[in-house]
Design a protein around this motif. Structure first.
Motif, PDB file in Angstrom:
ATOM      1  N   ALA A 294      -7.357   0.210  -6.405  1.00  0.00           N
ATOM      2  CA  ALA A 294      -7.105   1.607  -6.785  1.00  0.00           C
ATOM      3  C   ALA A 294      -8.365   2.440  -6.569  1.00  0.00           C
ATOM      4  O   ALA A 294      -8.302   3.573  -6.068  1.00  0.00           O
ATOM      5  N   ALA A 295      -9.522   1.864  -6.932  1.00  0.00           N
ATOM      6  CA  ALA A 295     -10.790   2.573  -6.719  1.00  0.00           C
ATOM      7  C   ALA A 295     -11.048   2.782  -5.230  1.00  0.00           C
ATOM      8  O   ALA A 295     -11.498   3.849  -4.802  1.00  0.00           O
ATOM      9  N   LEU A 296     -10.748   1.763  -4.421  1.00  0.00           N
ATOM     10  CA  LEU A 296     -10.947   1.892  -2.972  1.00  0.00           C
ATOM     11  C   LEU A 296     -10.053   2.981  -2.400  1.00  0.00           C
ATOM     12  O   LEU A 296     -10.520   3.840  -1.638  1.00  0.00           O
ATOM     13  N   VAL A 297      -8.772   2.948  -2.723  1.00  0.00           N
ATOM     14  CA  VAL A 297      -7.846   3.949  -2.197  1.00  0.00           C
ATOM     15  C   VAL A 297      -8.288   5.352  -2.597  1.00  0.00           C
ATOM     16  O   VAL A 297      -8.238   6.298  -1.796  1.00  0.00           O
ATOM     17  N   THR A 298      -8.765   5.501  -3.830  1.00  0.00           N
ATOM     18  CA  THR A 298      -9.260   6.803  -4.282  1.00  0.00           C
ATOM     19  C   THR A 298     -10.432   7.268  -3.424  1.00  0.00           C
ATOM     20  O   THR A 298     -10.476   8.426  -2.980  1.00  0.00           O
ATOM     21  N   GLN A 299     -11.376   6.370  -3.159  1.00  0.00           N
ATOM     22  CA  GLN A 299     -12.533   6.735  -2.338  1.00  0.00           C
ATOM     23  C   GLN A 299     -12.118   7.078  -0.908  1.00  0.00           C
ATOM     24  O   GLN A 299     -12.646   8.018  -0.308  1.00  0.00           O
ATOM     25  N   VAL A 300     -11.156   6.334  -0.373  1.00  0.00           N
ATOM     26  CA  VAL A 300     -10.676   6.609   0.989  1.00  0.00           C
ATOM     27  C   VAL A 300     -10.025   7.982   1.057  1.00  0.00           C
ATOM     28  O   VAL A 300     -10.295   8.771   1.982  1.00  0.00           O
ATOM     29  N   LEU A 301      -9.170   8.292   0.105  1.00  0.00           N
ATOM     30  CA  LEU A 301      -8.489   9.590   0.105  1.00  0.00           C
ATOM     31  C   LEU A 301      -9.483  10.735  -0.060  1.00  0.00           C
ATOM     32  O   LEU A 301      -9.357  11.776   0.600  1.00  0.00           O
ATOM     33  N   GLN A 302     -10.478  10.554  -0.923  1.00  0.00           N
ATOM     34  CA  GLN A 302     -11.476  11.610  -1.108  1.00  0.00           C
ATOM     35  C   GLN A 302     -12.310  11.807   0.154  1.00  0.00           C
ATOM     36  O   GLN A 302     -12.584  12.940   0.562  1.00  0.00           O
ATOM     37  N   ALA A 303     -12.702  10.699   0.787  1.00  0.00           N
ATOM     38  CA  ALA A 303     -13.486  10.803   2.025  1.00  0.00           C
ATOM     39  C   ALA A 303     -12.667  11.464   3.127  1.00  0.00           C
ATOM     40  O   ALA A 303     -13.179  12.315   3.870  1.00  0.00           O
ATOM     41  N   ARG A 304     -11.412  11.070   3.234  1.00  0.00           N
ATOM     42  CA  ARG A 304     -10.548  11.656   4.258  1.00  0.00           C
ATOM     43  C   ARG A 304     -10.406  13.159   4.049  1.00  0.00           C
ATOM     44  O   ARG A 304     -10.434  13.938   5.016  1.00  0.00           O
ATOM     45  N   THR A 305     -10.261  13.580   2.803  1.00  0.00           N
ATOM     46  CA  THR A 305     -10.149  15.003   2.495  1.00  0.00           C
ATOM     47  C   THR A 305     -11.420  15.746   2.912  1.00  0.00           C
ATOM     48  O   THR A 305     -11.352  16.831   3.504  1.00  0.00           O
ATOM     49  N   LEU A 329      -6.711  -8.062   3.791  1.00  0.00           N
ATOM     50  CA  LEU A 329      -6.216  -7.635   2.480  1.00  0.00           C
ATOM     51  C   LEU A 329      -6.316  -6.116   2.319  1.00  0.00           C
ATOM     52  O   LEU A 329      -5.396  -5.473   1.814  1.00  0.00           O
ATOM     53  N   VAL A 330      -7.432  -5.553   2.744  1.00  0.00           N
ATOM     54  CA  VAL A 330      -7.609  -4.099   2.657  1.00  0.00           C
ATOM     55  C   VAL A 330      -6.586  -3.393   3.544  1.00  0.00           C
ATOM     56  O   VAL A 330      -5.974  -2.390   3.150  1.00  0.00           O
ATOM     57  N   SER A 331      -6.377  -3.909   4.752  1.00  0.00           N
ATOM     58  CA  SER A 331      -5.395  -3.303   5.649  1.00  0.00           C
ATOM     59  C   SER A 331      -3.998  -3.322   5.031  1.00  0.00           C
ATOM     60  O   SER A 331      -3.251  -2.337   5.113  1.00  0.00           O
ATOM     61  N   ASP A 332      -3.649  -4.438   4.397  1.00  0.00           N
ATOM     62  CA  ASP A 332      -2.333  -4.540   3.743  1.00  0.00           C
ATOM     63  C   ASP A 332      -2.200  -3.520   2.627  1.00  0.00           C
ATOM     64  O   ASP A 332      -1.136  -2.901   2.452  1.00  0.00           O
ATOM     65  N   VAL A 333      -3.263  -3.322   1.861  1.00  0.00           N
ATOM     66  CA  VAL A 333      -3.220  -2.360   0.755  1.00  0.00           C
ATOM     67  C   VAL A 333      -3.060  -0.939   1.293  1.00  0.00           C
ATOM     68  O   VAL A 333      -2.270  -0.140   0.769  1.00  0.00           O
ATOM     69  N   PRO A 342       1.300   7.470  -0.571  1.00  0.00           N
ATOM     70  CA  PRO A 342       1.895   7.100   0.724  1.00  0.00           C
ATOM     71  C   PRO A 342       0.959   6.192   1.516  1.00  0.00           C
ATOM     72  O   PRO A 342      -0.235   6.076   1.219  1.00  0.00           O
ATOM     73  N   ALA A 343       1.503   5.522   2.525  1.00  0.00           N
ATOM     74  CA  ALA A 343       0.688   4.665   3.396  1.00  0.00           C
ATOM     75  C   ALA A 343      -0.437   5.478   4.018  1.00  0.00           C
ATOM     76  O   ALA A 343      -0.262   6.651   4.369  1.00  0.00           O
ATOM     77  N   ILE A 344      -1.599   4.859   4.145  1.00  0.00           N
ATOM     78  CA  ILE A 344      -2.767   5.513   4.747  1.00  0.00           C
ATOM     79  C   ILE A 344      -2.904   5.012   6.176  1.00  0.00           C
ATOM     80  O   ILE A 344      -3.175   3.829   6.410  1.00  0.00           O
ATOM     81  N   SER A 345      -2.674   5.897   7.118  1.00  0.00           N
ATOM     82  CA  SER A 345      -2.753   5.523   8.533  1.00  0.00           C
ATOM     83  C   SER A 345      -4.165   5.034   8.858  1.00  0.00           C
ATOM     84  O   SER A 345      -5.161   5.673   8.496  1.00  0.00           O
ATOM     85  N   HIS A 346      -4.261   3.887   9.537  1.00  0.00           N
ATOM     86  CA  HIS A 346      -5.569   3.315   9.844  1.00  0.00           C
ATOM     87  C   HIS A 346      -5.437   2.321  10.992  1.00  0.00           C
ATOM     88  O   HIS A 346      -4.334   1.916  11.357  1.00  0.00           O
TER      89      HIS A 346
END
Length: 606
Positions: A294-305, A329-333, A342-346
């Motif tokens: 959850a912390a990783l996804v939050t950081q990814v979304l903030q960086a993407r923004t 594992l990260v890719s699956d998440v 929603p899914a994060i395109s990567h």
């Protein structure tokens, strides 16, 4: 005119062999491009070119892009600078002159998946390297090398690991070939020179007999000692060629205005001068799966923004992790986050043995051969997938699966030959069922749509083995294989009315893709192993490591850490160099994510 530093001016003005060192973003690539242009303008004779060699295709792409954008390099000068990978340059020499060292006249590349299949049985006998003592490990290595040599010299199938040794033998044994090479490439620039292996160094020494060599290196970015890079390599070059030595130092053009390079350099010493570094962020997380991701996804979304807000359409965010397992594992998440996210395109920079061998299965089904032995051929490709998908570390379960399928096929064919129905419990019924459904697909002639349709049949069918192949093949994006594959499949459809040669076309496309230099640098969100980030740059970087698993208060396991088990015993220099490389890939910001209750030991002042 580019605003060069005094030391970069020295590089431009110096003749003869040169060694240029400097940290990340110090301008080694920029000055080498200008140096190559100057040589092309002032020194080269008609038909001659400056050769620029690097390890990674991504680096080659970045250099080509930099050359195209450099206003101080004319079109005529650009045309005389040839940028390539070590592998590609070596292969060209082997194809033309390999017979001089005993190779057959007709040779082909044994790709990493093909090599994994060829060596699978030897590797099965010994098991994983990390569980072998010195004697058995040396014996395993010897048998692997003997089989590679046999495949090359007897069958003409040459794997990448043999390229440097064979080319070294070629050049060392032929003064004429050294002279001919120097006529075409009188000046050669070697990028990332600190990571050359022993055999690559032999090639460099042989070329230096006639060519002028310019080597670019960062002594603190040496992260490939495990495959033969030598800490003494720069001193060896100095001793062999007495080059002019220019140290660009800590000039920082990549992440100017930040403390990213400062922090990266201090990681090497373990002594940190600041409590707060511009461009470096730290994020702790609890040691459990849900909160960590959850912390990783939050950081990814903030960086993407943040990156979208810059208005740069080609922004790149790298998520760097310590292990291949963590990358998956990260890719699956990211593909399937939690809650309403929603899914994060990567893109995931995973090992490609499994996806490539899975692509063989899809390509074969695209052909819709309806031949008498089509089930045999399909089962053969599935067996090859299980033998090769583990790369250099095939799993016992995968190898057993391949043997089980081969045995089942033998029994199936015996029953058919005897005019008897196959056994009702044969594992091949599910495979045959999916094969039958795939033959009912109405192909459109659009390779993208038809490829996806076949993959969907595998994913939705009743065979778990083909479901695994479909899942792996999701990492093969047909469009990213380039226009050549798509156009060749379309042409095959037009000429034959079906994808009659899809398997051969797909295999060739992957070989050509390995040597392609026209790759665009990564953009968007990219997940990769920390080692694979070498030579690349991104707008932002997130470094994400694993966390301890406890029973009570005692740590029972500590997987996927930047430092193995997060323990300070042993030499940490390689881990520090790897960490520094990862930190300094960012232009504007690096975020370091580590468990709050067991912080990465490299972040603790020594």
């Amino acid at each position: 005119m580019v605003d060069l530093t005094p030391k970069q001016h020295i590089v431009l003005a110096t003749d003869g062999h040169q060694l240029v060192t400097g940290g990340p973003g110090s301008g080694k690539t920029t000055v080498s491009i200008l140096k190559a242009a100057k040589i092309a303008r002032e020194t080269l004779k008609p038909g001659q070119r400056v050769l620029f060699l690097s390890f990674a295709r991504a680096t080659v792409s970045r250099v080509l892009e930099a050359i195209a954008e450099e206003k101080d390099v004319s079109a005529a000068e650009r045309s005389r600078i040839e940028v390539d990978t070590y592998h590609s340059f070596f292969w060209r020499l082997l194809k033309t002159h390999g017979y001089l060292v005993g190779l057959p006249r007709r040779i082909s590349i044994l790709t990493p998946p093909g090599e994994a299949i060829a060596l699978a049985e030897i590797r099965r006998e010994y098991g994983p390297d990390n569980k072998l003592d010195e004697g058995p490990l040396a014996e395993k290595r010897s048998r692997e090398k003997a089989e590679r040599d046999r495949l090359a010299l007897a069958d003409g199938k040459v794997c990448f690991d043999l390229f440097a040794d064979l080319v070294a033998r070629l050049l060392e044994g032929s003064a004429k070939l050294r002279a001919v090479t120097a006529i075409v490439y009188p000046f050669i620039i070697f990028d990332e020179f600190q990571d050359t292996s022993a055999d690559q160094w032999r090639v460099v020494k042989a070329l230096g007999d006639r060519c002028t060599l310019i080597t670019l290196a960062d002594p603190e970015q040496r992260i490939f000692e495990f495959i033969g890079a030598d800490p003494a390599r720069l001193d060896q070059f100095k001793a062999a060629f007495t080059p002019t030595f220019t140290e660009l130092g800590s000039d920082n053009h990549r992440s100017k205005g930040t403390d990213i390079l400062l922090f990266g350099n201090e990681v090497l010493t373990g002594k940190f001068s600041k409590s707060d570094y511009a461009g470096i962020a730290f994020c702790g997380f609890p040691s459990n799966r849900n909160q960590a991701y959850a912390a990783l996804v939050t950081q990814v979304l903030q960086a993407r923004t943040r990156l979208i807000a810059t208005g740069n359409r080609d922004w790149a965010l790298a998520i760097l992790v310590p292990t291949k397992r963590k990358m998956r594992l990260v890719s699956d998440v990211l593909r399937d986050p939690f809650g309403n996210v929603p899914a994060i395109s990567h893109a995931a920079s995973i090992d490609m043995e499994g996806p490539v061998l899975g692509a063989d299965v899809i390509a074969y089904l695209l052909q819709q051969t309806r031949a008498a032995d089509e089930l045999d051929q399909l089962v053969y490709l599935i067996c090859q997938y299980f033998r090769g998908r583990g790369g250099s570390g095939p799993g016992k379960g995968d190898l057993a699966e391949a043997a089980k399928l081969e045995s089942a096929l033998g029994k199936w064919n015996q029953r058919i030959t005897a005019a008897q129905a196959p056994h009702a419990n044969s594992v091949l019924h599910a495979i045959a069922g999916v094969l039958a459904v795939s033959q009912q697909i109405v192909m459109t002639g659009d390779p993208d749509k038809d490829w996806i349709a076949v993959r969907a049949i595998l994913a939705d069918g009743a065979c778990p083995r083909l479901q695994a192949i479909a899942n792996d093949a999701r990492n093969v994006r047909l469009l990213e294989r380039g226009n050549l594959l798509r156009n060749t499949l379309e042409q095959n459809w037009r000429e034959r009315g079906r994808y009659a040669d899809a398997l051969d076309i797909t295999r060739l496309a992957f070989v050509q893709d390995h040597f392609a230099n026209a790759q665009r640098p990564e953009s968007g969100v990219v997940v990769m192993n920390m080692h694979k980030a070498k030579g690349k740059q991104f707008d932002e970087v997130i470094i994400f490591e694993g966390w301890p698993m406890r029973v009570g208060k005692e740590i029972k396991a500590n997987p996927d850490r930047i430092v193995r088990e997060n323990k300070a015993d042993g030499d940490l220099s390689q881990a520090r160099q790897n960490f520094r490389v990862s930190v300094t890939r960012a232009k504007s910001r690096t975020t370091i994510m580590t468990p709050s209750d067991d912080v990465c030991i490299l972040l603790k002042s020594g």
